[in-house]
Design a protein around this motif. Structure first.
Motif, PDB file in Angstrom:
ATOM      1  N   ILE A   1      28.442  -2.697   8.825  1.00 38.67           N
ATOM      2  CA  ILE A   1      27.510  -1.792   8.139  1.00 38.67           C
ATOM      3  C   ILE A   1      26.351  -1.420   9.065  1.00 38.67           C
ATOM      4  O   ILE A   1      25.941  -0.257   9.149  1.00 38.67           O
ATOM      5  CB  ILE A   1      26.985  -2.438   6.847  1.00 38.67           C
ATOM      6  CG1 ILE A   1      28.141  -2.590   5.846  1.00 38.67           C
ATOM      7  CG2 ILE A   1      25.851  -1.607   6.259  1.00 38.67           C
ATOM      8  CD1 ILE A   1      27.752  -3.323   4.580  1.00 38.67           C
ATOM      9  N   THR A   2      25.848  -2.414   9.803  1.00 38.90           N
ATOM     10  CA  THR A   2      24.733  -2.150  10.720  1.00 38.90           C
ATOM     11  C   THR A   2      25.133  -1.169  11.810  1.00 38.90           C
ATOM     12  O   THR A   2      24.401  -0.235  12.134  1.00 38.90           O
ATOM     13  CB  THR A   2      24.261  -3.471  11.361  1.00 38.90           C
ATOM     14  OG1 THR A   2      23.864  -4.371  10.336  1.00 38.90           O
ATOM     15  CG2 THR A   2      23.102  -3.212  12.307  1.00 38.90           C
ATOM     16  N   ILE A   3      26.348  -1.388  12.377  1.00 36.13           N
ATOM     17  CA  ILE A   3      26.831  -0.488  13.430  1.00 36.13           C
ATOM     18  C   ILE A   3      27.009   0.935  12.899  1.00 36.13           C
ATOM     19  O   ILE A   3      26.649   1.908  13.552  1.00 36.13           O
ATOM     20  CB  ILE A   3      28.163  -1.021  14.005  1.00 36.13           C
ATOM     21  CG1 ILE A   3      27.919  -2.319  14.769  1.00 36.13           C
ATOM     22  CG2 ILE A   3      28.796   0.013  14.925  1.00 36.13           C
ATOM     23  CD1 ILE A   3      29.192  -2.986  15.262  1.00 36.13           C
ATOM     24  N   ALA A   4      27.549   1.047  11.668  1.00 38.20           N
ATOM     25  CA  ALA A   4      27.754   2.372  11.069  1.00 38.20           C
ATOM     26  C   ALA A   4      26.421   3.079  10.857  1.00 38.20           C
ATOM     27  O   ALA A   4      26.289   4.278  11.125  1.00 38.20           O
ATOM     28  CB  ALA A   4      28.499   2.234   9.746  1.00 38.20           C
ATOM     29  N   LEU A   5      25.410   2.334  10.384  1.00 35.00           N
ATOM     30  CA  LEU A   5      24.100   2.934  10.151  1.00 35.00           C
ATOM     31  C   LEU A   5      23.457   3.365  11.466  1.00 35.00           C
ATOM     32  O   LEU A   5      22.848   4.434  11.552  1.00 35.00           O
ATOM     33  CB  LEU A   5      23.204   1.941   9.414  1.00 35.00           C
ATOM     34  CG  LEU A   5      23.557   1.680   7.945  1.00 35.00           C
ATOM     35  CD1 LEU A   5      22.667   0.589   7.371  1.00 35.00           C
ATOM     36  CD2 LEU A   5      23.428   2.970   7.129  1.00 35.00           C
TER      37      LEU A   5
ATOM     38  N   LEU B   1      25.072   6.531  12.591  1.00 34.80           N
ATOM     39  CA  LEU B   1      24.596   7.673  11.812  1.00 34.80           C
ATOM     40  C   LEU B   1      23.204   8.092  12.267  1.00 34.80           C
ATOM     41  O   LEU B   1      22.914   9.292  12.406  1.00 34.80           O
ATOM     42  CB  LEU B   1      24.580   7.308  10.326  1.00 34.80           C
ATOM     43  CG  LEU B   1      24.080   8.398   9.371  1.00 34.80           C
ATOM     44  CD1 LEU B   1      24.975   9.634   9.470  1.00 34.80           C
ATOM     45  CD2 LEU B   1      24.046   7.874   7.932  1.00 34.80           C
ATOM     46  N   ILE B   2      22.345   7.098  12.515  1.00 35.11           N
ATOM     47  CA  ILE B   2      20.983   7.402  12.966  1.00 35.11           C
ATOM     48  C   ILE B   2      21.006   8.113  14.319  1.00 35.11           C
ATOM     49  O   ILE B   2      20.276   9.086  14.543  1.00 35.11           O
ATOM     50  CB  ILE B   2      20.152   6.103  13.053  1.00 35.11           C
ATOM     51  CG1 ILE B   2      19.904   5.555  11.650  1.00 35.11           C
ATOM     52  CG2 ILE B   2      18.837   6.348  13.781  1.00 35.11           C
ATOM     53  CD1 ILE B   2      19.250   4.178  11.640  1.00 35.11           C
ATOM     54  N   ILE B   3      21.879   7.650  15.228  1.00 38.16           N
ATOM     55  CA  ILE B   3      21.975   8.274  16.557  1.00 38.16           C
ATOM     56  C   ILE B   3      22.460   9.720  16.439  1.00 38.16           C
ATOM     57  O   ILE B   3      21.929  10.624  17.085  1.00 38.16           O
ATOM     58  CB  ILE B   3      22.930   7.454  17.450  1.00 38.16           C
ATOM     59  CG1 ILE B   3      22.295   6.105  17.790  1.00 38.16           C
ATOM     60  CG2 ILE B   3      23.250   8.217  18.731  1.00 38.16           C
ATOM     61  CD1 ILE B   3      23.221   5.150  18.527  1.00 38.16           C
TER      62      ILE B   3
ATOM     63  N   THR C   1      18.815  16.440  15.540  1.00 39.23           N
ATOM     64  CA  THR C   1      17.414  16.855  15.415  1.00 39.23           C
ATOM     65  C   THR C   1      16.864  17.321  16.761  1.00 39.23           C
ATOM     66  O   THR C   1      16.165  18.333  16.840  1.00 39.23           O
ATOM     67  CB  THR C   1      16.563  15.678  14.902  1.00 39.23           C
ATOM     68  OG1 THR C   1      17.073  15.267  13.633  1.00 39.23           O
ATOM     69  CG2 THR C   1      15.106  16.089  14.765  1.00 39.23           C
ATOM     70  N   ILE C   2      17.214  16.589  17.822  1.00 36.44           N
ATOM     71  CA  ILE C   2      16.750  16.970  19.159  1.00 36.44           C
ATOM     72  C   ILE C   2      17.316  18.329  19.559  1.00 36.44           C
ATOM     73  O   ILE C   2      16.600  19.177  20.110  1.00 36.44           O
ATOM     74  CB  ILE C   2      17.163  15.892  20.189  1.00 36.44           C
ATOM     75  CG1 ILE C   2      16.370  14.610  19.934  1.00 36.44           C
ATOM     76  CG2 ILE C   2      16.925  16.387  21.613  1.00 36.44           C
ATOM     77  CD1 ILE C   2      16.810  13.440  20.797  1.00 36.44           C
ATOM     78  N   ASN C   3      18.610  18.556  19.271  1.00 34.40           N
ATOM     79  CA  ASN C   3      19.230  19.836  19.618  1.00 34.40           C
ATOM     80  C   ASN C   3      18.611  20.989  18.846  1.00 34.40           C
ATOM     81  O   ASN C   3      18.370  22.063  19.398  1.00 34.40           O
ATOM     82  CB  ASN C   3      20.739  19.780  19.353  1.00 34.40           C
ATOM     83  CG  ASN C   3      21.473  18.998  20.416  1.00 34.40           C
ATOM     84  OD1 ASN C   3      21.028  18.913  21.550  1.00 34.40           O
ATOM     85  ND2 ASN C   3      22.603  18.415  20.057  1.00 34.40           N
ATOM     86  N   VAL C   4      18.352  20.782  17.557  1.00 32.76           N
ATOM     87  CA  VAL C   4      17.717  21.825  16.750  1.00 32.76           C
ATOM     88  C   VAL C   4      16.322  22.132  17.292  1.00 32.76           C
ATOM     89  O   VAL C   4      15.929  23.295  17.447  1.00 32.76           O
ATOM     90  CB  VAL C   4      17.628  21.395  15.269  1.00 32.76           C
ATOM     91  CG1 VAL C   4      16.736  22.354  14.490  1.00 32.76           C
ATOM     92  CG2 VAL C   4      19.018  21.340  14.647  1.00 32.76           C
TER      93      VAL C   4
END
Length: 217
Positions: A21-25, A28-30, A36-39
């Motif tokens: 679960i931690t790895i999946a989160l 997702l955050i990355i 967000t950086i690309n936008v």
């Protein structure tokens, strides 16, 4: 139940549920962070990039309009290929900058090729555009402009592509412009370009001036 607890505790730590679960989160955050950086990068490019108009070149009329987008070529491409001065089909992959002179209507006219986009090597009315040569094809900017389906008639009068150019010389297509140097509006005034940059529809010249001031070029 005892056997079940023993079985779970014996799993490698990477296979344990909390770790997964931690790895999946984190993944997702990355992903969200990259998006967000690309936008933000594209918004900055649109807001601060210098503006230049590049004249469009004729394309195969059978493929010009494709429903919700139009195929693009730029007149400056032929001049660049001539300046490269070699058989384009045998040319090795290369890259560099096209130096254009900006006229009073913000149209970029080919002047020369250069190895860098250093401002020190450019006159006040010049701009550097990054290009690449790959597999005998010159890659300068996008070769397509997208609009809302059914609005193709409005863009058949396009004579120029309107670009924002960042400090790396990368052109970002924002609008189509007609022979009178007016930004073309779609039928219902709701093209993607308009939504992204509504100011450009009112006065492309003033927009260009703000862009050049903002980028310092």
């Amino acid at each position: 139940m005892s056997n079940n607890l023993i079985s779970k505790s014996s799993l490698p730590w990477l296979q344990k549920r909390p770790v997964k679960i931690t790895i999946a989160l984190l993944g997702l955050i990355i992903i969200l962070l990259i998006m967000t950086i690309n936008v933000a990068k594209y918004e900055t490019h649109l807001a601060t990039g210098d503006t230049v108009l590049l004249e469009l070149a004729p394309v195969d009329p059978r493929g010009f309009m494709q429903g919700d987008y139009m195929t693009l070529r730029y007149a400056i491409e032929d001049q660049v290929l001539y300046a490269i001065g070699q058989d384009i089909t045998d040319a090795k992959p290369s890259e560099g900058y096209i130096i254009v002179t900006i006229d009073n209507n913000n149209v970029g006219r080919f002047d020369r090729l250069a190895d860098s986009n250093s401002r020190n090597a450019l006159a006040a009315d010049e701009m550097a555009l990054y290009y690449r040569l790959r597999n005998g094809v010159l890659k300068l900017a996008t070769n397509a402009f997208f609009f809302q389906e059914g609005h193709s008639e409005a863009f058949e009068t396009a004579e120029y592509g309107l670009f924002r150019v960042n400090d790396k010389g990368e052109p970002l297509l924002t609008n189509m412009v007609d022979k009178d140097f007016e930004v073309i509006k779609s039928i219902n005034n709701d093209s993607i370009a308009e939504l992204e940059n509504p100011d450009s529809l009112e006065n492309p010249v003033s927009l260009e001036n703000r862009g050049r001031q903002g980028s310092g070029m």
